[in-house]
Enzyme design. Structure first.
Site, PDB file in Angstrom:
ATOM      1  N   GLY A  75       0.827  -1.209   0.000  1.00 20.63           N
ATOM      2  CA  GLY A  75       0.000   0.000   0.000  1.00 20.63           C
ATOM      3  C   GLY A  75       0.857   1.252   0.000  1.00 20.63           C
ATOM      4  O   GLY A  75       2.099   1.179   0.027  1.00 20.63           O
ATOM      5  N   ASP A  76       0.195   2.415  -0.088  1.00 21.83           N
ATOM      6  CA  ASP A  76       0.881   3.716  -0.050  1.00 21.83           C
ATOM      7  C   ASP A  76       1.898   3.879  -1.174  1.00 21.83           C
ATOM      8  O   ASP A  76       2.913   4.548  -1.015  1.00 21.83           O
ATOM      9  CB  ASP A  76       1.581   3.937   1.311  1.00 21.83           C
ATOM     10  N   LYS A  82      -0.752   5.511  -5.525  1.00 23.70           N
ATOM     11  CA  LYS A  82      -1.797   5.223  -6.519  1.00 23.70           C
ATOM     12  C   LYS A  82      -2.709   6.422  -6.732  1.00 23.70           C
ATOM     13  O   LYS A  82      -3.145   6.677  -7.847  1.00 23.70           O
ATOM     14  CB  LYS A  82      -2.656   4.025  -6.074  1.00 23.70           C
ATOM     15  N   GLY A  83      -2.985   7.149  -5.645  1.00 21.99           N
ATOM     16  CA  GLY A  83      -3.917   8.286  -5.724  1.00 21.99           C
ATOM     17  C   GLY A  83      -3.476   9.298  -6.755  1.00 21.99           C
ATOM     18  O   GLY A  83      -4.272   9.770  -7.568  1.00 21.99           O
ATOM     19  N   ALA A 105      -7.934   3.209   3.742  1.00 20.63           N
ATOM     20  CA  ALA A 105      -7.088   3.824   2.717  1.00 20.63           C
ATOM     21  C   ALA A 105      -7.166   5.339   2.844  1.00 20.63           C
ATOM     22  O   ALA A 105      -8.135   5.886   3.355  1.00 20.63           O
ATOM     23  CB  ALA A 105      -7.584   3.416   1.336  1.00 20.63           C
ATOM     24  N   GLY A 106      -6.138   5.970   2.358  1.00 24.89           N
ATOM     25  CA  GLY A 106      -6.181   7.424   2.340  1.00 24.89           C
ATOM     26  C   GLY A 106      -5.182   7.881   1.327  1.00 24.89           C
ATOM     27  O   GLY A 106      -4.084   7.348   1.256  1.00 24.89           O
ATOM     28  N   HIS A 107      -5.563   8.798   0.474  1.00 25.10           N
ATOM     29  CA  HIS A 107      -4.544   9.342  -0.404  1.00 25.10           C
ATOM     30  C   HIS A 107      -4.722  10.832  -0.610  1.00 25.10           C
ATOM     31  O   HIS A 107      -5.809  11.366  -0.487  1.00 25.10           O
ATOM     32  CB  HIS A 107      -4.455   8.569  -1.716  1.00 25.10           C
ATOM     33  N   THR A 108      -3.586  11.441  -0.879  1.00 24.25           N
ATOM     34  CA  THR A 108      -3.561  12.887  -1.014  1.00 24.25           C
ATOM     35  C   THR A 108      -3.377  13.224  -2.476  1.00 24.25           C
ATOM     36  O   THR A 108      -2.525  12.643  -3.137  1.00 24.25           O
ATOM     37  CB  THR A 108      -2.379  13.449  -0.187  1.00 24.25           C
ATOM     38  N   GLN A 136      -4.921  -0.057  -0.982  1.00 22.51           N
ATOM     39  CA  GLN A 136      -3.863  -0.913  -0.418  1.00 22.51           C
ATOM     40  C   GLN A 136      -3.020  -1.561  -1.536  1.00 22.51           C
ATOM     41  O   GLN A 136      -2.945  -0.991  -2.612  1.00 22.51           O
ATOM     42  CB  GLN A 136      -4.465  -1.983   0.515  1.00 22.51           C
ATOM     43  N   ARG A 171       5.884   5.290   8.710  1.00 21.83           N
ATOM     44  CA  ARG A 171       5.950   4.048   7.950  1.00 21.83           C
ATOM     45  C   ARG A 171       7.353   3.446   8.012  1.00 21.83           C
ATOM     46  O   ARG A 171       8.336   4.188   7.968  1.00 21.83           O
ATOM     47  CB  ARG A 171       5.573   4.312   6.491  1.00 21.83           C
ATOM     48  N   LYS A 195       7.753   8.434  -6.694  1.00 23.81           N
ATOM     49  CA  LYS A 195       8.629   8.968  -5.639  1.00 23.81           C
ATOM     50  C   LYS A 195      10.124   8.691  -5.877  1.00 23.81           C
ATOM     51  O   LYS A 195      10.883   8.459  -4.937  1.00 23.81           O
ATOM     52  CB  LYS A 195       8.179   8.434  -4.271  1.00 23.81           C
ATOM     53  N   LEU A 196      10.529   8.705  -7.122  1.00 27.53           N
ATOM     54  CA  LEU A 196      11.947   8.510  -7.441  1.00 27.53           C
ATOM     55  C   LEU A 196      12.794   9.615  -6.798  1.00 27.53           C
ATOM     56  O   LEU A 196      13.938   9.392  -6.397  1.00 27.53           O
ATOM     57  CB  LEU A 196      12.129   8.523  -8.973  1.00 27.53           C
TER      58      LEU A 196
HETATM   59  P1  IMP Z   1      -6.970  -2.828   8.207  1.00 27.86           P
HETATM   60  O1  IMP Z   1      -7.083  -2.728   6.725  1.00 27.86           O
HETATM   61  O2  IMP Z   1      -7.325  -1.554   8.922  1.00 27.86           O
HETATM   62  O3  IMP Z   1      -7.695  -4.026   8.752  1.00 27.86           O
HETATM   63  O4  IMP Z   1      -5.414  -3.078   8.547  1.00 27.86           O
HETATM   64  C1  IMP Z   1      -4.747  -4.282   8.182  1.00 27.86           C
HETATM   65  C2  IMP Z   1      -3.312  -3.984   7.743  1.00 27.86           C
HETATM   66  O5  IMP Z   1      -3.346  -3.278   6.502  1.00 27.86           O
HETATM   67  C3  IMP Z   1      -2.513  -3.097   8.697  1.00 27.86           C
HETATM   68  O6  IMP Z   1      -1.147  -3.512   8.659  1.00 27.86           O
HETATM   69  C4  IMP Z   1      -2.633  -1.717   8.111  1.00 27.86           C
HETATM   70  O7  IMP Z   1      -1.563  -0.885   8.461  1.00 27.86           O
HETATM   71  C5  IMP Z   1      -2.627  -2.055   6.631  1.00 27.86           C
HETATM   72  N1  IMP Z   1      -3.301  -1.053   5.802  1.00 27.86           N
HETATM   73  C6  IMP Z   1      -4.637  -0.878   5.649  1.00 27.86           C
HETATM   74  N2  IMP Z   1      -4.879   0.123   4.796  1.00 27.86           N
HETATM   75  C7  IMP Z   1      -3.694   0.582   4.394  1.00 27.86           C
HETATM   76  C8  IMP Z   1      -3.297   1.593   3.458  1.00 27.86           C
HETATM   77  O8  IMP Z   1      -4.112   2.273   2.823  1.00 27.86           O
HETATM   78  N3  IMP Z   1      -1.959   1.751   3.301  1.00 27.86           N
HETATM   79  C9  IMP Z   1      -1.046   0.989   3.950  1.00 27.86           C
HETATM   80  N4  IMP Z   1      -1.367   0.041   4.810  1.00 27.86           N
HETATM   81  C10 IMP Z   1      -2.681  -0.166   5.028  1.00 27.86           C
END
Ligand code: IMP
Length: 419
Positions: free
Chosen positions: A13-14, A17-18, A40-43, A186, A294, A320-321
């Protein structure tokens, strides 16, 4: 003839992609999110404006695009309403003409969040109720949004107009030759089936998830793009072979402080924690959803090759090169050493994976700040060499390289994989 392109994460994840989804949205007619929730969260950065998204596809920032939240997504109604309100307050249109929620998406209830807070610590979940909500869905006792809106609440009243049978809408758009962008949250290594179980999320971020999470046939996806950061990060617990430094060392790090000359000196002497610190600070590697720092590591081609197989990737997008600037040596993991064996492919058995040590190829870095670079040709020779090595080890082309959050900082290397 339109195209259907899926954008998936190839790491934990991270991957950025956003930004890539926002970049590709320009030429897309429909943007559809297929799994995950507000974990998930993206900027997205446009000019001087910064937008944080958790559920709504960033296509709402563009006029005339249809955005779909698919059946594979789990929705916290309060979070979705507040995301809509914050966009509307900033002058963006969010109504039933540009946002559709699948009738069969499941709803995160307060009890799911409570349960996640209690039971998610070992995995290091985001505590947003994601796992418990999917658990109820699989156990056939969950609540779908089509049912949720039948009962009165402030959120149900607000969301009612968006809820439709989105499978019809997306399939019709594909048949009409529209450009469709499928957006995963993710990444492959967090996939419930193919990731580093049990340290995973509860859905399928892989390309296959786009079919189940939206109700479209695998035959309808034309291109699958795998987004990979030029290094790797991981949030939460679980094995991570190329990790630089330990979580213990990271704990003492002050989030607000900048980098010092000593940090670079020690990193360039090869002290792993300091290399990780440089990546974390230069890459602003703190969670969009939780603010957690992270864990950072070198690029892992074993994982990239695995992601290529599991997703059927056509091409890579390297993001992010610019974050690697200032390191005089950059390593790239080409295989794992497990006991006395060399493993070139990802071992699914997590007891083995946990014991794997990276086998590195060492490359020279570059000391040029990439922020002013306007074209791919202007990149330092060592940065280009680094990208070539990734292509060689993963054996697929790189379609896009990104060197900053802004849309302009995106170089296209292979048009054929894009709209
Ligand atoms: P959950 O998705 O909240 O159940 O978390 C399960 C695992 O996925 C944990 O290790 C979180 O840190 C990771 N995780 C969930 N969403 C993200 C994301 O958007 N980016 C990175 N890691 C994520």
């Amino acid at each position: 003839m339109g195209k259907t392109i899926a954008v998936v994460g190839t790491q934990w994840g991270d991957e950025g992609k956003g930004k890539i989804v926002d970049f590709l949205t320009e030429k897309a007619d429909v943007i559809a999110r297929y799994q995950g929730g507000n974990n998930a969260g993206h900027t997205v950065v446009i000019g001087k404006e910064k937008f944080k998204f958790h559920l709504i596809p960033s296509g709402v920032l563009h006029k005339g695009k249809l955005n779909i939240i698919g059946n594979g997504v789990v929705i916290d109604p309060k979070v979705l309403v507040s995301e809509i309100d914050s966009l509307v307050n900033r002058g963006y249109k969010v109504d039933e003409n540009n946002l559709v929620i699948s009738s069969s998406a499941h709803v995160i209830l307060p009890k799911h969040i409570e349960e996640d807070k209690k039971t998610g610590k070992k995995i290091g979940t985001t505590a947003r109720g994601i796992g418990p909500c999917y658990k109820d869905k699989i156990a056939r006792c969950g609540l779908r949004i089509s049912e949720f809106i039948k009962n009165y609440s402030y959120e149900s009243t607000r969301l009612k107009k968006f809820v439709r049978d989105s499978y019809l809408i997306i399939n019709k758009a594909i048949d009409e030759g529209k450009n469709i962008l499928l957006e995963g949250a993710q990444g492959t290594m967090l996939d419930i089936d193919h990731g580093t179980y049990p340290y995973v999320t509860s859905s399928n971020p892989i390309a296959g998830g786009a079919c189940t999470g939206l109700g479209i046939s695998p035959k309808k996806i034309n291109v699958i793009l795998g987004v990979a950061k030029a290094y790797i990060t991981r949030v939460g617990a679980g094995p991570f072979p190329t990790e630089l430094g330990t979580e213990e060392e990271m704990k003492n790090e002050n989030k607000e402080s900048g980098l010092t000359e000593e940090d670079f000196y020690r990193a360039n002497k090869g002290e792993e924690y300091y290399i990780g610190k440089i990546l974390r600070k230069q890459g602003q590697e703190y969670g969009t959803t939780t603010g957690r720092p992270r864990r950072c590591g070198f690029f892992d081609t074993v994982i990239a090759r695995y992601a290529k197989i599991i997703n059927g990737l056509d091409a890579l997008v390297i993001t992010k090169l610019d974050v690697l600037s200032g390191l005089n040596q950059i390593k790239i993991c080409v295989a794992y050493k497990y006991k006395n064996k060399i493993l070139k492919e990802f071992p699914v058995d997590q007891e083995i994976f946990r014991e794997c040590k990276p086998v590195y190829e060492e490359l020279n870095g570059w000391d040029v700040n990439l922020s002013e670079i306007k074209s791919f040709d202007e990149l330092p020779i060592n940065a280009k060499r680094y990208l070539k090595r990734i292509e060689k080890y993963v054996k697929i082309p790189i379609a896009i390289v990104s060197i900053g959050p802004e849309r302009e900082k995106t170089f296209i290397l292979n048009e054929e994989y894009l709209f």
